[in-house]
Design a protein around this motif. Structure first.
Motif, mmCIF file in Angstrom:
data_model
loop_
_atom_site.group_PDB
_atom_site.id
_atom_site.type_symbol
_atom_site.label_atom_id
_atom_site.label_comp_id
_atom_site.label_asym_id
_atom_site.label_seq_id
_atom_site.Cartn_x
_atom_site.Cartn_y
_atom_site.Cartn_z
ATOM 1 N N MET A 132 0.835 -1.209 0.000
ATOM 2 C CA MET A 132 0.000 0.000 0.000
ATOM 3 C C MET A 132 0.868 1.258 0.000
ATOM 4 O O MET A 132 0.580 2.233 -0.702
ATOM 5 C CB MET A 132 -0.918 -0.002 1.226
ATOM 6 N N MET A 133 1.976 1.218 0.776
ATOM 7 C CA MET A 133 2.872 2.365 0.825
ATOM 8 C C MET A 133 3.492 2.639 -0.548
ATOM 9 O O MET A 133 3.612 3.793 -0.973
ATOM 10 C CB MET A 133 3.977 2.125 1.852
ATOM 11 N N ASP A 134 3.894 1.582 -1.243
ATOM 12 C CA ASP A 134 4.470 1.746 -2.585
ATOM 13 C C ASP A 134 3.473 2.424 -3.523
ATOM 14 O O ASP A 134 3.841 3.291 -4.327
ATOM 15 C CB ASP A 134 4.884 0.384 -3.154
ATOM 16 N N LYS A 135 2.215 2.033 -3.412
ATOM 17 C CA LYS A 135 1.179 2.651 -4.242
ATOM 18 C C LYS A 135 1.037 4.136 -3.916
ATOM 19 O O LYS A 135 0.877 4.973 -4.804
ATOM 20 C CB LYS A 135 -0.158 1.943 -4.031
ATOM 21 N N MET A 136 1.115 4.457 -2.622
ATOM 22 C CA MET A 136 0.982 5.854 -2.204
ATOM 23 C C MET A 136 2.149 6.696 -2.707
ATOM 24 O O MET A 136 1.965 7.845 -3.124
ATOM 25 C CB MET A 136 0.887 5.921 -0.670
ATOM 26 N N PHE A 137 3.368 6.141 -2.698
ATOM 27 C CA PHE A 137 4.526 6.864 -3.217
ATOM 28 C C PHE A 137 4.366 7.141 -4.711
ATOM 29 O O PHE A 137 4.686 8.236 -5.188
ATOM 30 C CB PHE A 137 5.807 6.065 -2.972
ATOM 31 N N LYS A 138 3.879 6.169 -5.436
ATOM 32 C CA LYS A 138 3.692 6.343 -6.885
ATOM 33 C C LYS A 138 2.598 7.369 -7.178
ATOM 34 O O LYS A 138 2.741 8.206 -8.081
ATOM 35 C CB LYS A 138 3.361 4.999 -7.528
ATOM 36 N N MET A 139 1.515 7.302 -6.418
ATOM 37 C CA MET A 139 0.393 8.226 -6.624
ATOM 38 C C MET A 139 0.792 9.678 -6.346
ATOM 39 O O MET A 139 0.276 10.606 -6.974
ATOM 40 C CB MET A 139 -0.777 7.839 -5.718
ATOM 41 N N THR A 140 1.698 9.851 -5.401
ATOM 42 C CA THR A 140 2.096 11.204 -5.000
ATOM 43 C C THR A 140 3.396 11.653 -5.667
ATOM 44 O O THR A 140 3.892 12.750 -5.377
ATOM 45 C CB THR A 140 2.251 11.280 -3.471
ATOM 46 N N ASN A 141 3.949 10.792 -6.514
ATOM 47 C CA ASN A 141 5.184 11.112 -7.230
ATOM 48 C C ASN A 141 6.333 11.452 -6.282
ATOM 49 O O ASN A 141 7.081 12.414 -6.483
ATOM 50 C CB ASN A 141 4.957 12.275 -8.211
ATOM 51 N N ILE A 142 6.471 10.642 -5.234
ATOM 52 C CA ILE A 142 7.572 10.779 -4.283
ATOM 53 C C ILE A 142 8.601 9.694 -4.592
ATOM 54 O O ILE A 142 8.268 8.507 -4.612
ATOM 55 C CB ILE A 142 7.080 10.650 -2.829
ATOM 56 N N SER A 143 9.822 10.080 -4.839
ATOM 57 C CA SER A 143 10.863 9.108 -5.167
ATOM 58 C C SER A 143 11.495 8.539 -3.900
ATOM 59 O O SER A 143 11.352 9.101 -2.811
ATOM 60 C CB SER A 143 11.929 9.748 -6.055
ATOM 61 N N LYS A 144 12.199 7.400 -4.051
ATOM 62 C CA LYS A 144 12.775 6.713 -2.894
ATOM 63 C C LYS A 144 14.248 6.401 -3.113
ATOM 64 O O LYS A 144 14.681 6.113 -4.231
ATOM 65 C CB LYS A 144 12.036 5.402 -2.624
ATOM 66 N N LYS A 145 14.988 6.443 -2.017
ATOM 67 C CA LYS A 145 16.380 6.001 -1.989
ATOM 68 C C LYS A 145 16.509 5.133 -0.746
ATOM 69 O O LYS A 145 16.572 5.630 0.388
ATOM 70 C CB LYS A 145 17.329 7.202 -1.914
ATOM 71 N N VAL A 146 16.522 3.819 -0.928
ATOM 72 C CA VAL A 146 16.574 2.901 0.205
ATOM 73 C C VAL A 146 17.647 1.836 -0.018
ATOM 74 O O VAL A 146 18.120 1.617 -1.135
ATOM 75 C CB VAL A 146 15.200 2.211 0.424
ATOM 76 N N GLY A 147 18.031 1.181 1.085
ATOM 77 C CA GLY A 147 18.936 0.042 0.987
ATOM 78 C C GLY A 147 20.411 0.361 1.020
ATOM 79 O O GLY A 147 21.238 -0.527 0.806
ATOM 80 N N SER A 148 20.788 1.597 1.275
ATOM 81 C CA SER A 148 22.200 1.962 1.364
ATOM 82 C C SER A 148 22.435 2.759 2.648
ATOM 83 O O SER A 148 21.654 3.658 2.972
ATOM 84 C CB SER A 148 22.639 2.791 0.152
#
Length: 390
Positions: free
Chosen positions: A206-222
């Motif tokens: 659900m969170m991934d869908k919300m990020f896409k809907m709001t056009n918020i980019s992610k930088k994770v895993g580092s």
């Protein structure tokens, strides 16, 4: 009359003081380095102007008068738990108490350059500064805003990710209303591969869908290496350029507790049993963020769990004072429960041993959280009745 000393004026300490005074023949004193109780979950609206620091702060003096406990506004500098002696910044030494309740919260892990960031979970003044910085960028008309949170490999329960998501989505909503969203780049960052995993896989989807809907980019895993005035540096060599960086560092044990004679976990939290008692220290308890949280891997330090602990120890202390062998445990009440606000709605998040879920609540969810904030303040002041269990 038995004397109880409560150290800390947050959710755990205030709730403990209120409920201890509901018991018979207990004299209660609360010590806090702030003269007000701050409702952190509603501070997410300070940066966007939805509330103010003053509106979500409750004077401890008022709470003390209403419920009958004494308040000392002073910082704790040393604890000798064996002798039940507490030293304050003013030089005052508190002793001869039958019970001590440690509810001092936690310190934050410090990363290189962290002074270049602001936190919604730090000092209340940082939320006010976030508003000033956002207003400045709005006046400019464009910019890049990065928000994230960190982890503590020694204690995964000491991570607070929810408020970062909430402030990020509220910034999106705020900028959209201003007609400036397309002029701003919003970025979420975290060192773990699946930030928010504690909420469960369905909630992550659900969170991934919300990020896409709001056009918020992610930088994770580092891993986060350091913070500069103009951005964040990562172990993989990438740098995020940012005009405004909000970062919620993971928690670790309070420095005063680290210097005490109390038993501590690897992360510096006080080791207790499920009744929040400390083995070998009769009459000394640790609750809320100060305590090392028992339970499953997904457990998390939250205000609702802290308040369960507080109500439990009020019961446990009274029973102990009456020499009655009856205790309440917090383990059966462990869950993750929050209304994750987005500015124009919310997601209801719940996690227990059966799994986790997030239920979208457009529009009404936002007003539910607003209503909870009003309820929290007014119920603690005694203006309205408390709902059992809340």
């Amino acid at each position: 009359m038995k004397r109880v000393l409560v150290l800390g004026g947050g959710f755990a300490g205030v709730e403990a003081s209120i409920y201890l005074k509901k018991q018979e023949n207990l004299d209660v004193t609360l010590v806090s380095d702030r003269d007000y109780f701050y409702i952190y979950p509603t501070s997410i609206w300070i940066p966007t102007g939805g509330t103010t620091k003053e509106k979500i702060s409750v004077p401890l003096a008022k709470l003390g008068v209403k419920h009958g406990f004494q308040v000392f506004v002073d910082a704790v500098t040393a604890i000798d738990a064996k002798s039940k002696k507490v030293t304050l910044e003013s030089g005052k030494v508190l002793k001869n108490y039958d019970y001590i309740v440690i509810a001092m919260g936690q310190d934050k892990i410090s990363l290189k350059g962290i002074e270049n960031t602001l936190s919604i979970c730090g000092k209340p003044e940082e939320a006010v500064e976030l508003k000033k910085r956002l207003d400045s960028l709005v006046e400019k008309g464009s910019g890049t805003i990065a928000m994230g949170f960190g982890g503590n490999p020694k204690d995964t329960s000491a991570v607070r990710g929810g408020p970062a998501f909430e402030v990020l989505f509220n910034f999106h909503h705020f900028l959209k209303k201003k007609g400036l969203r397309d002029k701003f780049n919003l970025i979420f960052f975290a060192p773990m591969a699946k930030p928010g995993q504690k909420m469960g896989e369905k909630s992550l989807e659900m969170m991934d869908k919300m990020f896409k809907m709001t056009n918020i980019s992610k930088k994770v895993g580092s891993k986060i290496v350091s913070f500069d005035k103009d951005g964040i540096n990562f172990e993989d060599g990438e740098k995020i350029e940012s005009d405004l960086t909000m970062f919620i560092s993971a928690g670790k044990g309070h420095s005063v507790l680290e210097a005490s004679d109390l038993p501590l976990s690897d992360a510096g939290f006080v080791v207790t049993n499920e009744y929040n008692e400390i083995e070998g220290f009769d009459g000394v308890y640790a609750i809320g963020d100060s305590a090392s949280l028992m339970g499953p891997d997904w457990r998390a330090k939250q205000g609702n769990v802290a308040e369960v602990m507080a109500r439990n120890i009020a019961y446990n202390i009274f029973q102990h004072s009456q020499k009655i062998d009856s205790k309440h445990s917090y383990l059966e009440h462990l869950n993750i429960l929050c209304v994750m606000d987005t500015g124009d709605g919310a997601g209801f998040v719940y996690r227990d041993n059966k799994g986790g879920k997030m239920i979208p609540m457009p529009i009404v969810g936002h007003w539910m959280k607003k209503g909870w904030g009003w309820y929290c303040k007014n119920s603690k002041l005694g203006n309205i009745p408390r709902i059992p269990g809340m």
